[in-house]
Design an enzyme around this catalytic site. Structure first.
Site, PDB file in Angstrom:
ATOM      1  N   HIS A  59       0.831  -1.204   0.000  1.00  0.00           N
ATOM      2  CA  HIS A  59       0.000   0.000   0.000  1.00  0.00           C
ATOM      3  C   HIS A  59       0.872   1.263   0.000  1.00  0.00           C
ATOM      4  O   HIS A  59       2.083   1.207   0.228  1.00  0.00           O
ATOM      5  CB  HIS A  59      -0.904   0.021   1.240  1.00  0.00           C
ATOM      6  CG  HIS A  59      -0.125  -0.088   2.521  1.00  0.00           C
ATOM      7  ND1 HIS A  59       0.577   0.974   3.063  1.00  0.00           N
ATOM      8  CD2 HIS A  59       0.096  -1.134   3.349  1.00  0.00           C
ATOM      9  CE1 HIS A  59       1.179   0.591   4.170  1.00  0.00           C
ATOM     10  NE2 HIS A  59       0.912  -0.698   4.363  1.00  0.00           N
ATOM     11  N   ASP A 334       4.005  -4.513   3.622  1.00  0.00           N
ATOM     12  CA  ASP A 334       5.450  -4.755   3.694  1.00  0.00           C
ATOM     13  C   ASP A 334       5.727  -6.143   4.248  1.00  0.00           C
ATOM     14  O   ASP A 334       6.659  -6.820   3.822  1.00  0.00           O
ATOM     15  CB  ASP A 334       6.141  -3.686   4.552  1.00  0.00           C
ATOM     16  CG  ASP A 334       5.442  -3.400   5.873  1.00  0.00           C
ATOM     17  OD1 ASP A 334       4.446  -4.083   6.211  1.00  0.00           O
ATOM     18  OD2 ASP A 334       5.883  -2.473   6.578  1.00  0.00           O
TER      19      ASP A 334
END
Length: 424
Positions: A59, A334
């Site tokens: 994102h 991540d």
């Protein structure tokens, strides 16, 4: 039920910075082009026909998951979250079967807290929206303008959009699609997600008992490792953080990077500590994921890797229920990218930036019809250890991932094999 989410949240002082911790060289003959940059052929891609693209991306920039305690707080005001007009599209969030969007306990947990300035933690900002729009434009340049691979208008038969059930990843997917198709659509863009217990787009510490137990132990150890513990004590003292406050380098990094990305003030002490914070955050996540431990990576991303391989096999075997499908988009975190990079043997010991992407391209050689996979990370082609070239023969690529990919059945069996293990 709330007790369950709260208890699981103890695992994640770093929240989704650590996935769902919010809750509880084999060589074969080289391919015809290989990876030699000095090849006489200046356009190796001309030998290959692109068949399928899969993009797994983080994102965009967001508000921090938690502010560093006892230090100057940034003002995370609502105007930082205003969506640019060019990122608007007509979309709908559904479950994997097109039904209503499932409950979102992870998102709900964010909304139990408010940051200084009045916004919730973990929310996609205007900067983050623009980052994903720009990633979409890069994909447009490659797959629509340079190569006539995708249609210029969004089609759900051609493009599959999948996201974790968290607002920032859903909005990131929306912004990427807006950039990729310049807001051109004839149909509503379906963004598919699933219930928290069965999510495979991040290490699922709530849905997998064994992973939760293993990670709890590794997470508890990570801040006590001698070098990390000594540096943590030093930076805590330098920042004036009270000894009773629980912090770690991943939390510090998360807040620091969020501030820097949005031009908000950081404690001046962090100027001299920045590189050390980055290093120690990576050291911690490496200790928790323990990439040398095959089982850990299997539990983290095994089902996801299996899905990526299955998409390839279905495309090659004409077994797909959507034969026109050319692009899979996966909006994640991540903590999704890191174990995937580790499994591929290309983790560079640097935290994936906002909007980082791993792209898998399936190619067929025009003369031999042999299949190849090309992997890129943040726009750079990667030579995967175990592959004989950047265009990796599919058999070699499957061999690389076979150590870590897991079928749904094997994954669930492994997740439930917790006999003799206890929580720390």
């Amino acid at each position: 039920m709330r007790t369950l989410w709260t208890k699981a949240g103890v695992l994640g002082s770093m929240s989704m910075a650590f996935g769902s911790l919010l809750w509880s060289q084999k060589k074969t003959e080289p391919d015809p082009v290989g990876s030699n940059c000095s090849s006489a052929d200046t356009n190796p891609s001309s030998h290959y026909e692109l068949k399928l693209v899969q993009v797994l991306f983080r994102h965009g920039a967001r508000t921090p998951l938690k502010s560093i305690p006892d230090v100057m707080e940034a003002q995370w005001v609502p105007t930082l979250l205003e969506p640019p007009a060019h990122t608007h599209i007509n979309y709908e969030v559904t479950d994997l079967h097109g039904g209503p969007r499932p409950p979102a306990p992870v998102e709900d947990s964010y909304r139990q807290n408010i940051l200084n300035g009045g916004t919730f933690p973990g929310q996609l900002t205007t900067v983050g929206m623009q980052q994903l729009y720009e990633l979409g434009k890069k994909l447009r340049k490659r797959y629509i303008e340079e190569i006539p691979f995708l249609s210029s208008t969004f089609s759900p038969a051609e493009v599959y959009v999948r996201s974790t059930n968290i607002v920032r990843t859903i909005e990131s997917a929306k912004c990427l699609v807006a950039g990729l198709f310049e807001q051109k659509q004839k149909e509503i863009v379906p963004i598919l997600t699933t219930e928290a217990e069965s999510e495979i787009l991040y290490p699922n510490y709530h849905g997998c008992k064994l992973l939760k137990l293993l990670a709890s132990h590794r997470w508890a150890e990570s801040s006590t490792l001698p070098d990390i513990a000594a540096d943590l004590q030093s930076i805590q003292s330098a920042l004036g953080i009270a000894a009773h406050q629980h912090i770690d380098f991943i939390l510090i990094r998360d807040d620091m990077v969020a501030r820097e990305t949005h031009g908000l003030p950081c404690p001046s002490v962090l100027d001299t500590w920045r590189n050390k914070v980055e290093q120690r955050a990576v050291d911690m996540i490496c200790h928790v994921y323990e990439p040398s431990n095959r089982k850990n990576l299997q539990l983290c991303v095994g089902p996801l890797l299996q899905t990526l391989l299955a998409n390839i096999e279905e495309k090659l075997g004409d077994m797909s229920s959507e034969p026109k499908r050319k692009l899979f988009l996966y909006s994640a975190h991540d903590t999704t990218l890191i174990p995937c990079l580790m499994s591929l043997g290309i983790f560079d010991k640097r935290w994936p930036p906002y909007a980082a992407d791993i792209t898998l391209e399936l190619h067929q050689h025009r003369q031999t019809n042999r299949s190849f996979v090309k992997v890129s990370y943040v726009g750079e082609d990667q030579l995967i250890p175990g592959c004989s070239g950047v265009y990796c023969p599919l058999e070699e690529f499957k061999q690389v991932l076979s150590a870590y990919s897991l079928s749904s059945e094997l994954y669930h069996d492994l997740c439930n094999s917790t006999e003799g293990l206890t929580e720390p």
